[in-house]
Structure formats: C-alpha cells, structure tokens
Enzyme design. Sequence first.
Site, short mmCIF file in Angstrom:
data_model
loop_
_atom_site.label_atom_id
_atom_site.label_comp_id
_atom_site.label_asym_id
_atom_site.label_seq_id
_atom_site.Cartn_x
_atom_site.Cartn_y
_atom_site.Cartn_z
N VAL A 122 0.82 -1.22 0.00
CA VAL A 122 0.00 0.00 0.00
C VAL A 122 0.85 1.27 0.00
O VAL A 122 0.31 2.37 -0.07
CB VAL A 122 -0.98 0.03 1.20
CG1 VAL A 122 -2.00 -1.08 1.07
CG2 VAL A 122 -0.25 -0.06 2.53
N HIS A 123 2.17 1.14 0.04
CA HIS A 123 3.05 2.32 0.09
C HIS A 123 4.24 2.13 -0.82
O HIS A 123 5.37 1.99 -0.35
CB HIS A 123 3.52 2.55 1.52
CG HIS A 123 4.09 3.91 1.74
ND1 HIS A 123 5.42 4.22 1.58
CD2 HIS A 123 3.49 5.07 2.11
CE1 HIS A 123 5.63 5.48 1.87
NE2 HIS A 123 4.47 6.02 2.20
N PHE A 124 4.18 2.14 -2.02
CA PHE A 124 3.04 2.19 -2.94
C PHE A 124 3.18 1.02 -3.88
O PHE A 124 4.30 0.58 -4.13
CB PHE A 124 3.06 3.52 -3.71
CG PHE A 124 2.92 4.71 -2.79
CD1 PHE A 124 1.67 5.12 -2.36
CD2 PHE A 124 4.04 5.39 -2.32
CE1 PHE A 124 1.52 6.21 -1.53
CE2 PHE A 124 3.90 6.47 -1.48
CZ PHE A 124 2.65 6.89 -1.08
#
Length: 157
Positions: free
Chosen positions: A55-57
């Site tokens: 999620v990052h990224f």
Amino acid sequence: MEEYNTLYDLNAIDIQTYQKNRYPMLFIDYVTEAKPGQYAKGFKNFSYNEWYFPVHFDDEPNVPAFVQIEGLTQMFLMTFLTIPEYKGMKTGFVSIDGAKFKRKIEPGERLDIEATLDSFKRGVAKGHVESYVNGEVACTIKLTITIPDVLKKYRPA
C-alpha cells in the site's frame, strides 16, 4: 554514570526482553552492539513481504516515514533500556526533532542504524540517531523519550 558491559549480537527475541515493541511494530531486526548508557548499533532488513509495501506504494514500494522514525527510535531505546534497572520498562515520546529523510528505502535494502544517548536524567533520554543504506545517509533524527515510571518519581506530590 556507571560503566556497563557492552552487549553484542542481540536478535529480535533478545531485543524484546529490553523493550515492549512486538510484531508487527518491531522495526529493528538485530542489535550488533549496545553500550548501555552510551550508544547502540544495529539494522533492519526490509523484505518485500513487509505489510506496508503493497500500500506504500504498489507501483513504487518504499518504507514509510513513520516506520523509519519508529525503527530509529527503537534502536535509540536500546541505548538506555539496556541499563539493567530500566530493562523492559515502558517508554513514551516527548519530542521528535529535525527528522530528515535523505533517500528512499526500497524492498531488499538493509537499514543500518546508529543511536547515541546524549543525556539521561530522571527518566528522560535525549539523543540522536542516524541511519544508512550502503553507507549513504537515509534518515537522521533527534529524540527525547521518557520512561514514565521513572519520571513520575520526580514529579511534585
């Protein structure tokens, strides 16, 4: 300050005897050397399997700033929680000053961390921490951390 023996080669299990951080919030893997009351050195290996990378990224994974700050802080804790009378005590942030992020940290990289204790009085620890990837500065920070159970002994009644 009293002189203590230098500790070497503390793995994740050993680290957890000195501080309260646990998976998934334990952000140091190994302490190569800790001189209680003075300094601590060690590292964190960043595998793509870390929970935050997707999620990052997803198109450009890198270590979030809060993970870097927490990892540097956890190494800093080893500068004073290795003093026998403070081993395993809870800690709390007082201040995070001058955090500088010099480079992106990507999956597969190792973050080497060096923490120095500048002062430790009445349960308040002040110091600075630097981190490196392949000898290149990644992040630097100045910290003030407290041990609440020690600090409260010095508060007026």
